[in-house]
Design an enzyme around this catalytic site. Sequence first.
Site, PDB file in Angstrom:
ATOM      1  N   GLY A 221       0.760  -1.203  -0.142  1.00 22.90           N
ATOM      2  CA  GLY A 221       0.039  -0.050   0.036  1.00 22.90           C
ATOM      3  C   GLY A 221       0.887   1.338  -0.001  1.00 22.90           C
ATOM      4  O   GLY A 221       2.104   1.288   0.226  1.00 22.90           O
ATOM      5  N   GLY A 223       1.832   5.622   1.050  1.00 19.74           N
ATOM      6  CA  GLY A 223       2.156   6.558   2.135  1.00 19.74           C
ATOM      7  C   GLY A 223       2.915   6.108   3.179  1.00 19.74           C
ATOM      8  O   GLY A 223       3.771   5.276   3.295  1.00 19.74           O
ATOM      9  N   CYS A 248       5.437  -5.529   1.784  1.00 22.94           N
ATOM     10  CA  CYS A 248       5.802  -3.965   1.605  1.00 22.94           C
ATOM     11  C   CYS A 248       5.107  -3.100   2.882  1.00 22.94           C
ATOM     12  O   CYS A 248       5.804  -3.374   3.784  1.00 22.94           O
ATOM     13  CB  CYS A 248       5.172  -3.595   0.298  1.00 22.94           C
ATOM     14  SG  CYS A 248       5.797  -2.082  -0.403  1.00 22.94           S
ATOM     15  N   GLN A 252       5.869  -3.130   7.087  1.00 21.70           N
ATOM     16  CA  GLN A 252       5.890  -2.080   7.832  1.00 21.70           C
ATOM     17  C   GLN A 252       5.170  -1.916   8.972  1.00 21.70           C
ATOM     18  O   GLN A 252       5.430  -1.603  10.194  1.00 21.70           O
ATOM     19  CB  GLN A 252       6.066  -0.951   6.910  1.00 21.70           C
ATOM     20  CG  GLN A 252       7.231  -0.937   5.801  1.00 21.70           C
ATOM     21  CD  GLN A 252       6.854   0.234   4.914  1.00 21.70           C
ATOM     22  OE1 GLN A 252       5.894   1.021   4.966  1.00 21.70           O
ATOM     23  NE2 GLN A 252       7.953   0.313   3.892  1.00 21.70           N
ATOM     24  N   GLY A 292       9.197   3.810  -0.318  1.00 18.17           N
ATOM     25  CA  GLY A 292       9.838   5.096   0.281  1.00 18.17           C
ATOM     26  C   GLY A 292      10.179   4.838   1.622  1.00 18.17           C
ATOM     27  O   GLY A 292      10.759   6.008   2.148  1.00 18.17           O
ATOM     28  N   TYR A 293       9.535   3.979   2.438  1.00 17.22           N
ATOM     29  CA  TYR A 293       9.995   3.869   3.924  1.00 17.22           C
ATOM     30  C   TYR A 293      10.686   2.699   4.103  1.00 17.22           C
ATOM     31  O   TYR A 293      10.472   1.661   3.354  1.00 17.22           O
ATOM     32  CB  TYR A 293       8.858   3.959   4.739  1.00 17.22           C
ATOM     33  CG  TYR A 293       8.379   5.352   4.786  1.00 17.22           C
ATOM     34  CD1 TYR A 293       8.492   6.448   5.677  1.00 17.22           C
ATOM     35  CD2 TYR A 293       7.552   5.938   3.564  1.00 17.22           C
ATOM     36  CE1 TYR A 293       7.884   7.455   5.374  1.00 17.22           C
ATOM     37  CE2 TYR A 293       6.853   7.049   3.485  1.00 17.22           C
ATOM     38  CZ  TYR A 293       7.131   8.015   4.452  1.00 17.22           C
ATOM     39  OH  TYR A 293       6.485   9.089   4.481  1.00 17.22           O
ATOM     40  N   HIS A 333       8.519  -7.463  -3.217  1.00 22.60           N
ATOM     41  CA  HIS A 333       7.199  -8.116  -3.636  1.00 22.60           C
ATOM     42  C   HIS A 333       7.417  -9.271  -4.284  1.00 22.60           C
ATOM     43  O   HIS A 333       7.811  -9.570  -5.448  1.00 22.60           O
ATOM     44  CB  HIS A 333       6.420  -7.178  -4.889  1.00 22.60           C
ATOM     45  CG  HIS A 333       5.935  -5.800  -4.356  1.00 22.60           C
ATOM     46  ND1 HIS A 333       4.508  -5.703  -3.994  1.00 22.60           N
ATOM     47  CD2 HIS A 333       6.692  -4.596  -4.030  1.00 22.60           C
ATOM     48  CE1 HIS A 333       4.485  -4.435  -3.425  1.00 22.60           C
ATOM     49  NE2 HIS A 333       5.629  -4.123  -3.498  1.00 22.60           N
ATOM     50  N   GLU A 335       5.087 -11.482  -5.250  1.00 19.77           N
ATOM     51  CA  GLU A 335       3.770 -11.668  -6.104  1.00 19.77           C
ATOM     52  C   GLU A 335       4.000 -10.928  -7.524  1.00 19.77           C
ATOM     53  O   GLU A 335       3.020 -11.013  -8.206  1.00 19.77           O
ATOM     54  CB  GLU A 335       2.430 -11.060  -5.369  1.00 19.77           C
ATOM     55  CG  GLU A 335       2.178  -9.589  -5.856  1.00 19.77           C
ATOM     56  CD  GLU A 335       3.156  -8.798  -4.773  1.00 19.77           C
ATOM     57  OE1 GLU A 335       3.384  -7.365  -5.046  1.00 19.77           O
ATOM     58  OE2 GLU A 335       4.014  -9.108  -4.146  1.00 19.77           O
TER      59      GLU A 335
END
Length: 358
Positions: A221, A223, A248, A252, A292-293, A333, A335
């Site tokens: 996802g 953000g 992903c 986190q 990005g994190y 990833h 998948e």
Amino acid sequence: MNNEKVYICLENGSIFEGKRFGAGGNITGELVFTTGMCGYIETLTDPSYYGQIVLQTFPLIGNYGFIDEDCESRKSYVSAYIVREKCDNPSNFRCNKTLDSFLKANGIIGVYDVDTREITKIIRESGVMNAFICSNPNDADYDKLKEYTVKDAVKSVSVEKPSLIPSETHKYNVVLLDYGKKDNIANELAKRGCNVAVVPYNTKAEDILNLNPDGIMLSNGPGDPAENTECIEELKKLIGKKPIFGICLGHQLLALAMGGKTVKLKYGHRGVNQPVKNTKTGRTYISSQNHGYAVVNEEIEKCGGIISYINANDGTNEGADYPDKKAFSVQFHPEACSGPHDTRFLFDIFIDRMGGKQ
């Protein structure tokens, strides 16, 4: 051919002139680059890019057109799309439409005939930054541009109501928490005999456990993961109850629920050639990534986890295992439709854990 001029105004004051394709109008977003030579369909339909302007470093995009069957979600969530050169005459027997027509249909601004190499160099040196795409560079308000942030990302991309994806060889029942899932996560589970119940991001832990699943999947996802405090609190109630596998953003959020921390990377990892090293075996796999994190390695160990994978380029965390809690997760990833497929065995590990194996 459309030769309308369009401008990319970066928050550092740099301005690049290109040509417009796709939709009209102006747009602000977080500018990021991705290095994949192919897989642009999957990129454009990956909800993880919500609120972001995506720049392709590969110089020619669109040569196999757009293929609806390869989409990872029901629509595109990117704010805008930048390429060096676009292909208007694709050649592929599965092609449904051109890249240009897809962008127009989804209301997404496209920019081509621009120096993508120079823009990438700026991001590599200065870090991810905001950008304003417009027809007149004098319209750019740099104070507002610097203040732009991606907010309510998960809420904006998650499904609104539950759905079921059945398997032809039903063995297990899995609940997939949708934080901005790519459709192939559910497909990989269904191939392995899982009926997959896709539920919204804010589904309560009690409601998930009432379904009595054999396992719980946490999707990718968009953000800042730390923004999702509600999701993290519900995950705390699920940990240890059922086998959990996170990918992903799911990786986190699981780390944050365990008491770990995340940090924003300078320019993130986006592409299909990221090397990840298994800390137990020493073997390196090539992976597809878009984030990005990153989870802080030291924090995983503090909360009783084991670092399972690290990025071979910069040493950042790429995976964690929590054996006592029946949970594990990876930043990359496994998948990935467009490849590489090196790490799809992780789904088999999840299946084994649902069957009682370690």
